[in-house]
Design an enzyme around this catalytic site. Structure first.
Site, PDB file in Angstrom:
ATOM      1  N   LYS A  93      21.676  49.570  -9.586  1.00 42.29           N
ATOM      2  CA  LYS A  93      20.540  50.439  -9.125  1.00 42.29           C
ATOM      3  C   LYS A  93      19.679  49.691  -8.152  1.00 42.29           C
ATOM      4  O   LYS A  93      19.370  50.306  -7.049  1.00 42.29           O
ATOM      5  CB  LYS A  93      19.821  50.891 -10.410  1.00 42.29           C
ATOM      6  N   ASN A  94      19.314  48.569  -8.314  1.00 37.99           N
ATOM      7  CA  ASN A  94      18.296  47.720  -7.227  1.00 37.99           C
ATOM      8  C   ASN A  94      18.864  47.671  -6.170  1.00 37.99           C
ATOM      9  O   ASN A  94      18.077  46.944  -5.273  1.00 37.99           O
ATOM     10  CB  ASN A  94      17.495  46.824  -8.040  1.00 37.99           C
ATOM     11  N   CYS A  98       2.370  53.691 -13.334  1.00 42.06           N
ATOM     12  CA  CYS A  98       3.734  53.271 -13.569  1.00 42.06           C
ATOM     13  C   CYS A  98       3.746  52.952 -15.013  1.00 42.06           C
ATOM     14  O   CYS A  98       2.837  52.152 -15.415  1.00 42.06           O
ATOM     15  CB  CYS A  98       3.952  52.424 -12.421  1.00 42.06           C
ATOM     16  N   ARG A 155       1.397  47.722 -10.691  1.00 37.88           N
ATOM     17  CA  ARG A 155       2.329  47.434  -9.473  1.00 37.88           C
ATOM     18  C   ARG A 155       1.749  48.044  -8.186  1.00 37.88           C
ATOM     19  O   ARG A 155       2.070  48.845  -7.665  1.00 37.88           O
ATOM     20  CB  ARG A 155       3.463  48.026  -9.953  1.00 37.88           C
ATOM     21  N   ASP A 205       0.245  46.373  -2.009  1.00 38.11           N
ATOM     22  CA  ASP A 205      -0.684  45.745  -0.894  1.00 38.11           C
ATOM     23  C   ASP A 205       0.080  44.622  -0.258  1.00 38.11           C
ATOM     24  O   ASP A 205      -0.181  44.524   0.840  1.00 38.11           O
ATOM     25  CB  ASP A 205      -1.962  44.924  -1.840  1.00 38.11           C
ATOM     26  N   ILE A 245       6.124  38.483 -15.310  1.00 43.44           N
ATOM     27  CA  ILE A 245       6.165  39.350 -14.021  1.00 43.44           C
ATOM     28  C   ILE A 245       5.247  40.612 -14.185  1.00 43.44           C
ATOM     29  O   ILE A 245       4.476  40.838 -12.920  1.00 43.44           O
ATOM     30  CB  ILE A 245       7.370  39.680 -13.727  1.00 43.44           C
TER      31      ILE A 245
END
Ligand code: UD1
Length: 359
Positions: A22-23, A118, A123, A126, A334
């Site tokens: 998917k990514n 989200c 997230r 910027d 993360i």
């Protein structure tokens, strides 16, 4: 599907063909915006985000078509498309921000909604904005939309040295796509090294882009005047593969994953081996056999950027750990809010305590 009913207590055994990632598919669908030629992707996975991205492209006027069983999808983004991504579609999928770089590079202007809230944290985007500004874009945010354009009289973005504050996967992808059609050389420092970045770079190179260093933390892109069509097969999904490995390990089963790439899952496979599972990687497959969850030992880990332990595998490995023997410490570095699964596991009887970034 609103509900999945799982009757547990069985070992999961069998052979699975792993889908395209998917990514990788999402940025690659956006890369089709960089040319007016037909671009054909194969091995595109059938999932909701892909359908949303297709809608987003179709909404701009991109012609899309599916072909056959192997996840074939073709795209034609004519010169006449409207380079806009509306909130209604962007709000459901943050990866829509991937349209910004290619639209701006090809059309000289773009209007893309800010992603909005989200489930795994705020997230922000910027870094995407900062990087494109370094390439000469004039960007304002108006009424929740990113309005990007080139300064008057300028036809193309220009090359730049971009140093992001943190490693960002979609940021790196946006810059790589934008830089492919910019004037001059762009150097991405602190670039993400995920296999999906390398796969996108491979596709862009097939389209005529000049890119070096993909897969490392410094990527150099020399812009070209025009890109052309290509055919590209989406790389195998390492997260889907890792998920099946954890499921087989946790249930004491054995699986063979065809088309999976062991070299993209080193950090996860090492932990599975340390836990006590037997994992074998070969050309185009990964196999795992598990002695049963109670014969495995729980493993601690920290999620980090690739090639470290992927945040997208954190929940699955935690589920395995709660079935294995012993205690483990998991740190999520993360995303700030990526422990929503913990309360659900606790409801199923798991013993987990969360303190900030650590479970
Ligand atoms: C991608 C993946 C996602 C994965 C994540 C981390 C896609 C479509 N999604 O998401 O599955 O979980 O990488 O491996 O490929 N950040 C900022 N400002 C920015 C950009 C990012 O502060 O402009 C922060 C984020 O909030 C996050 C961190 O940087 O804390 C990493 O985010 P990033 O790598 O950009 O994640 P995505 O590319 O959105």
């Amino acid at each position: 599907m609103d509900k999945l009913v799982v009757r547990g207590g069985k070992a999961l055994n069998g052979t699975v063909d792993i889908s395209g990632a998917k990514n990788a598919a999402l940025p690659e669908m956006c890369a089709t915006l960089l040319t007016a030629d037909t671009v054909k992707l194969i091995n595109v996975p059938r999932l909701h985000d892909v359908a949303t991205m297709r809608k987003l492209l179709a909404n701009m006027g991109v012609e899309t078509e599916t072909h056959g069983e192997r996840g074939g999808m073709s795209f034609v983004a004519a010169d006449s498309i409207t380079p806009e991504a509306p909130y209604e579609l962007v709000k459901t999928m943050r990866a829509s921000i991937l349209a910004l770089g290619p639209l701006l590079a090809r059309f000289g202007h773009a209007k893309v909604s800010l992603p909005g809230g989200c489930a795994i944290g705020s997230r922000p985007v910027d870094q995407h904005i900062k990087g494109l500004q370094a390439m000469g874009a004039e960007i304002t945010v108006e009424h929740g939309y990113i309005m990007a354009k080139l300064p008057a009289g300028q036809k193309r973005l220009h090359g730049a040295r971009i140093v992001t504050d943190m490693v960002t996967v979609t940021g790196t992808e946006n810059f790589m796509m934008a830089a492919a059609l910019a004037d001059g050389v762009t150097v991405l420092e602190n670039a993400a090294q995920e296999p999906e970045i390398s796969d996108l770079a491979e596709m862009l190179i097939k389209m005529g882009a000049q890119i070096e260093g993909q897969g490392s933390s410094r990527i150099t892109i020399t812009g070209v005047a025009k890109l052309h069509g290509c055919e590209h097969a989406v790389v195998a999904d390492r997260i889907e593969a890792g998920t099946f490995l954890c499921a087989a390990a946790a249930t004491g089963g054995s699986v063979r994953l065809n088309h999976a790439r062991g070299e993209h899952l080193d950090a996860v496979i090492e932990k599975l081996r340390d836990a006590g599972a037997t994992v074998e990687c070969g050309e185009g497959y990964i196999s795992l056999s598990s002695p049963g969850a109670r014969a495995l030992t729980a493993q601690g880990f920290r999620t980090t950027e690739y090639p470290g332990f992927p945040t997208d595998m954190q929940a699955q490995f935690m589920a395995l750990n709660v079935k294995a023997e012993g205690a483990s410490v998991i740190t999520e570095t993360i995303f700030e809010n990526r422990f929503m699964h913990v309360n659900e596991l606790v409801r199923l009887g798991a013993k987990i305590e969360v303190d900030g970034k650590t479970a």
